[in-house]
Write an enzyme that holds these catalytic residues in place. Structure first.
Site, PDB file in Angstrom:
ATOM      1  N   LYS A 147      15.593 -28.491  18.104  1.00 30.44           N
ATOM      2  CA  LYS A 147      15.439 -29.477  17.041  1.00 30.44           C
ATOM      3  C   LYS A 147      14.002 -29.538  16.547  1.00 30.44           C
ATOM      4  O   LYS A 147      13.747 -29.574  15.347  1.00 30.44           O
ATOM      5  CB  LYS A 147      15.870 -30.848  17.558  1.00 30.44           C
ATOM      6  N   CYS A 184      11.105 -28.005  23.892  1.00 32.51           N
ATOM      7  CA  CYS A 184      11.416 -28.443  25.246  1.00 32.51           C
ATOM      8  C   CYS A 184      11.217 -29.949  25.379  1.00 32.51           C
ATOM      9  O   CYS A 184      10.472 -30.563  24.614  1.00 32.51           O
ATOM     10  CB  CYS A 184      10.523 -27.731  26.250  1.00 32.51           C
ATOM     11  N   GLU A 205      23.884 -21.632  11.402  1.00 34.00           N
ATOM     12  CA  GLU A 205      23.431 -22.429  12.545  1.00 34.00           C
ATOM     13  C   GLU A 205      24.600 -22.890  13.414  1.00 34.00           C
ATOM     14  O   GLU A 205      24.527 -22.816  14.649  1.00 34.00           O
ATOM     15  CB  GLU A 205      22.672 -23.663  12.056  1.00 34.00           C
ATOM     16  N   GLU A 257      20.842 -23.731   1.682  1.00 35.05           N
ATOM     17  CA  GLU A 257      21.057 -24.676   2.777  1.00 35.05           C
ATOM     18  C   GLU A 257      22.476 -24.584   3.308  1.00 35.05           C
ATOM     19  O   GLU A 257      22.709 -24.652   4.529  1.00 35.05           O
ATOM     20  CB  GLU A 257      20.750 -26.095   2.294  1.00 35.05           C
ATOM     21  N   HIS A 293      22.393  -8.061  -9.165  1.00 34.46           N
ATOM     22  CA  HIS A 293      21.240  -7.271  -8.760  1.00 34.46           C
ATOM     23  C   HIS A 293      21.308  -6.877  -7.285  1.00 34.46           C
ATOM     24  O   HIS A 293      20.268  -6.754  -6.618  1.00 34.46           O
ATOM     25  CB  HIS A 293      19.952  -8.051  -9.056  1.00 34.46           C
ATOM     26  N   ARG A 346      16.748 -31.884  21.356  1.00 28.79           N
ATOM     27  CA  ARG A 346      15.652 -30.970  21.061  1.00 28.79           C
ATOM     28  C   ARG A 346      16.053 -29.511  21.267  1.00 28.79           C
ATOM     29  O   ARG A 346      15.350 -28.612  20.827  1.00 28.79           O
ATOM     30  CB  ARG A 346      14.432 -31.313  21.938  1.00 28.79           C
ATOM     31  N   LYS A 351      23.342 -23.709   7.155  1.00 25.65           N
ATOM     32  CA  LYS A 351      24.162 -24.563   8.021  1.00 25.65           C
ATOM     33  C   LYS A 351      25.313 -23.780   8.652  1.00 25.65           C
ATOM     34  O   LYS A 351      25.632 -23.962   9.824  1.00 25.65           O
ATOM     35  CB  LYS A 351      24.719 -25.735   7.212  1.00 25.65           C
ATOM     36  N   TRP A 366      13.753 -24.621  26.525  1.00 22.54           N
ATOM     37  CA  TRP A 366      14.246 -23.708  25.502  1.00 22.54           C
ATOM     38  C   TRP A 366      13.462 -22.408  25.696  1.00 22.54           C
ATOM     39  O   TRP A 366      12.255 -22.373  25.511  1.00 22.54           O
ATOM     40  CB  TRP A 366      14.016 -24.296  24.117  1.00 22.54           C
ATOM     41  N   ASN A 374       5.708 -27.965  27.558  1.00 16.62           N
ATOM     42  CA  ASN A 374       6.254 -27.661  26.244  1.00 16.62           C
ATOM     43  C   ASN A 374       5.158 -26.972  25.451  1.00 16.62           C
ATOM     44  O   ASN A 374       4.056 -27.511  25.319  1.00 16.62           O
ATOM     45  CB  ASN A 374       6.697 -28.945  25.526  1.00 16.62           C
ATOM     46  N   GLY A 375       5.449 -25.776  24.926  1.00 14.30           N
ATOM     47  CA  GLY A 375       4.440 -25.038  24.170  1.00 14.30           C
ATOM     48  C   GLY A 375       4.377 -23.593  24.618  1.00 14.30           C
ATOM     49  O   GLY A 375       5.290 -23.073  25.254  1.00 14.30           O
TER      50      GLY A 375
END
Length: 605
Positions: free
Chosen positions: A600, A2, A484, A477, A500, A27, A481, A75, A99-100
């Site tokens: 973020k 946030c 996301e 990665e 496998h 963020r 991406k 958020w 925030n938290g």
């Protein structure tokens, strides 16, 4: 996560708050709001779900006046993204942004309910407002009420409090989440980070964990966790370094991908002087018996790549761990081991908690961070900047390649200290690194090919990524991406794992992205690729010119990256992974810079 901003100003703060919140959009958020104290001392607030434009529209039709105010981008954690759950929260004579996470909010809520003070939202944050409002109603001063509230809270928080009839007072507090004070001329500011405050001031004081601060227009008075007055240094920030613009690009991510040749060059200039590696004297690897690499998300995958470098080049055993699992696994640590914590923001809650666990259990803790004033940078024994500059897009690109570059330098230093590289071998590796900015600049040319492939990938429901050696984490990665940015299910696998289990997923509707640098592992990777094609899988081969020439026949498509990079080619191969995800997201019409549900800076566990 946030975003918080607070202003005790000389002008109408409503527009200023919204503009400052725009600088915190990176963020991640799903609602926003502001509260102000007007000329009569009346506290009022406005909130809206979705993007800040919705809040701006609300303020056009239902404006707020006043020279004092707080703002927030939320958020969602506790409670859905609704206007009722949006911050600021208010009760009685106080409004709060947070925030938290308040971990004991249920117990506090039950206590308040027993007194007839019931919640109106689903959030943990409202409990802070309810508690502070109760103390104010009991006759406490604002500072007394805040201190009484802070004493009851368990969890992580950055908080800003604004009070009815108090146009020249704001109180902030931090525990586990960052909060900064900005100093102006007859004005004072609070913010989640310096980026939010850069339009107003270049004079910043970073609160330390446990601090609370009383702001008036005359200045700031900081108190530590024990309630004692504390002197916290004021720093000058480079306002230019916090500039946020797209520089002509359609999205911040496109800009940040394109910046990689320059920022990697900055890293190399910082850490290399000719054939000499420039690191603090304390970084002597001769007595180190093991490296522990810890991070979250993309930072964890950067550590995953570095594990190959530390072990293959330096001969140094290396463990890699996800930060959120590290301390709960309670790994046995050696007093001859070093622990390296990788974080773009330097405030990642899980990574910071892992650092705290390692302290006293290892010989040295090292932070590899992009924000030199962050908690990890301050609390680690040594902090190494990644020098990526401000990264606005939630999905990391240039921060990843800068992390990799710093970790590559560390691996070479470890190899040199441990006698694994002579002068000639070190010079050869450094030459590969020094060539990287030019190679990255060439790799940017793959963008157009990725754009042409985006329509094909956008039709897929599942995509697999395969790689061996240091390209295996890059495959992970690439899959991350794509997930996301485009919301397509994607998974990365070590190529040898194909038989496998994952091969059962292969059919003509599943694109398979194969990363294969020409060299010792190339033929084995191509063998796995042939197994995919034999089952009608649609292969996209990503390789250098030699590799494409040797193995490109029969593939659906190829992407050619420049030849070179040696052991550090994973840095180079990150670029096509980023562009594939970016162009696929554009083709699907998703929000590239602010993907749904993502933040973020993840400052809560």
């Amino acid at each position: 996560m946030c975003g918080i901003v607070g202003i005790l100003g000389r002008h109408e703060v409503g527009p200023q708050l919204v503009e400052a919140l725009k600088r915190l959009e990176y963020r991640g958020y799903d609602s926003a709001g502001i509260a102000t104290v007007d000329a009569e001392g009346t506290l009022a607030r406005r909130r809206a779900v979705g993007k800040l434009v919705n809040l701006s529209d609300r303020l056009v039709h239902d404006p707020l006046t006043g020279l004092s105010g707080i703002g927030h981008t939320r958020w969602a954690t506790h409670g859905a993204a609704t206007e009722g759950n949006a911050h600021p929260h208010a009760h009685g004579a106080v409004a709060v942004v947070h925030n938290g996470i308040i971990e004991n909010y249920r117990e506090l809520r039950a206590e308040l309910a027993a007194e007839g003070i019931g919640p109106e939202t689903e959030t943990d944050t409202e409990t802070v407002a309810l508690l502070t409002g109760r103390y104010l109603a009991q006759g406490m001063t604002p500072l007394e009420a805040v201190r009484a509230t802070l004493a009851r809270l368990e969890g992580a928080f950055a908080l800003a409090f604004l009070f009815d009839r108090e146009g020249d007072l704001m109180i902030g507090a931090r525990k586990g989440s960052p909060l900064a004070v900005g100093h102006g001329d007859g004005e004072m500011f609070l913010g989640s980070d310096a980026i939010a405050l850069a339009p107003f001031t270049d004079r910043i004081t970073y609160l330390e964990d446990g601090d609370h601060v009383v702001l008036t227009r005359a200045g700031a008075e900081v108190f530590d966790a024990a309630g004692r007055r504390a002197n916290r240094d004021m720093a000058r920030i480079d306002v230019g370094a916090t500039a946020i613009d797209k520089a002509g690009h359609r999205h911040f991510m496109a800009k940040e991908i394109a910046e990689q040749p320059r920022v990697v060059e900055d890293v190399l200039t910082h850490y290399l002087d000719g054939d000499r590696i420039v690191l603090p004297e304390a970084m002597d690897f001769r007595e180190v018996d093991r490296i522990v690499l810890v991070g979250c998300g993309t930072a964890h995958l950067a550590g995953h790549v570095a594990k190959y470098w530390f072990e293959q080049i330096a001969g140094l055993p290396c463990d890699i761990d996800i930060a959120s699992e590290f301390r709960y696994r309670e790994p046995p640590l050696s007093d001859r081991s070093w622990a390296i914590f990788v974080s773009q923001s330097g405030e990642t809650a899980d990574t910071l908690a892992a650092l705290h666990y390692a302290q006293g259990r290892v010989a040295k803790t090292i932070g590899v961070v992009n924000v030199g004033t962050s908690a990890i940078a301050r609390e680690a024994d040594l902090a190494l900047p990644t020098l990526a500059g401000v990264e606005v897009c939630v999905a990391s690109s240039k921060a990843f390649t800068c992390q990799l570059t710093v970790l590559a330098v560390l691996a070479l230093k470890a190899a040199r200290d441990r006698g694994r590289l002579d002068d000639a071998a070190l010079a050869a590796h450094l030459a590969d690194l020094r060539a990287m900015p030019a190679l990255l600049a060439q790799a940017l040319n793959v963008s157009e090919d990725c754009r042409e492939l985006a329509g094909w990938l956008a039709e897929a429901q599942d995509v697999l990524y395969l790689g061996r050696g240091g390209l295996y984490p890059v495959a992970l990665e690439g899959a991350l991406k794509l997930k996301e940015l485009s919301y397509i299910h994607a998974e990365g696998y070590a190529s040898g794992e194909l038989k496998h289990g994952p091969i059962a997923l292969i059919d003509r509707n599943v694109p398979v992205v194969v990363l294969a640098q020409s060299g010792p592992l190339f033929d084995k990777t191509v063998s796995n690729m042939q197994e995919v094609m034999a089952r009608h899988g649609q292969v996209l081969l990503v390789s250098d010119p030699e590799g494409v020439e040797r193995a490109g026949a029969g593939t659906h498509a190829t992407l050619t990256v420049p030849q070179g990079g040696g052991a550090f080619a994973p840095i180079l191969y990150a670029v096509p992974m980023q562009y594939l995800a970016y162009h696929t997201a554009v083709a699907k019409g998703t929000d590239v810079d602010q993907p749904r549900n993502l933040a973020k800076s993840v400052t809560v566990e």
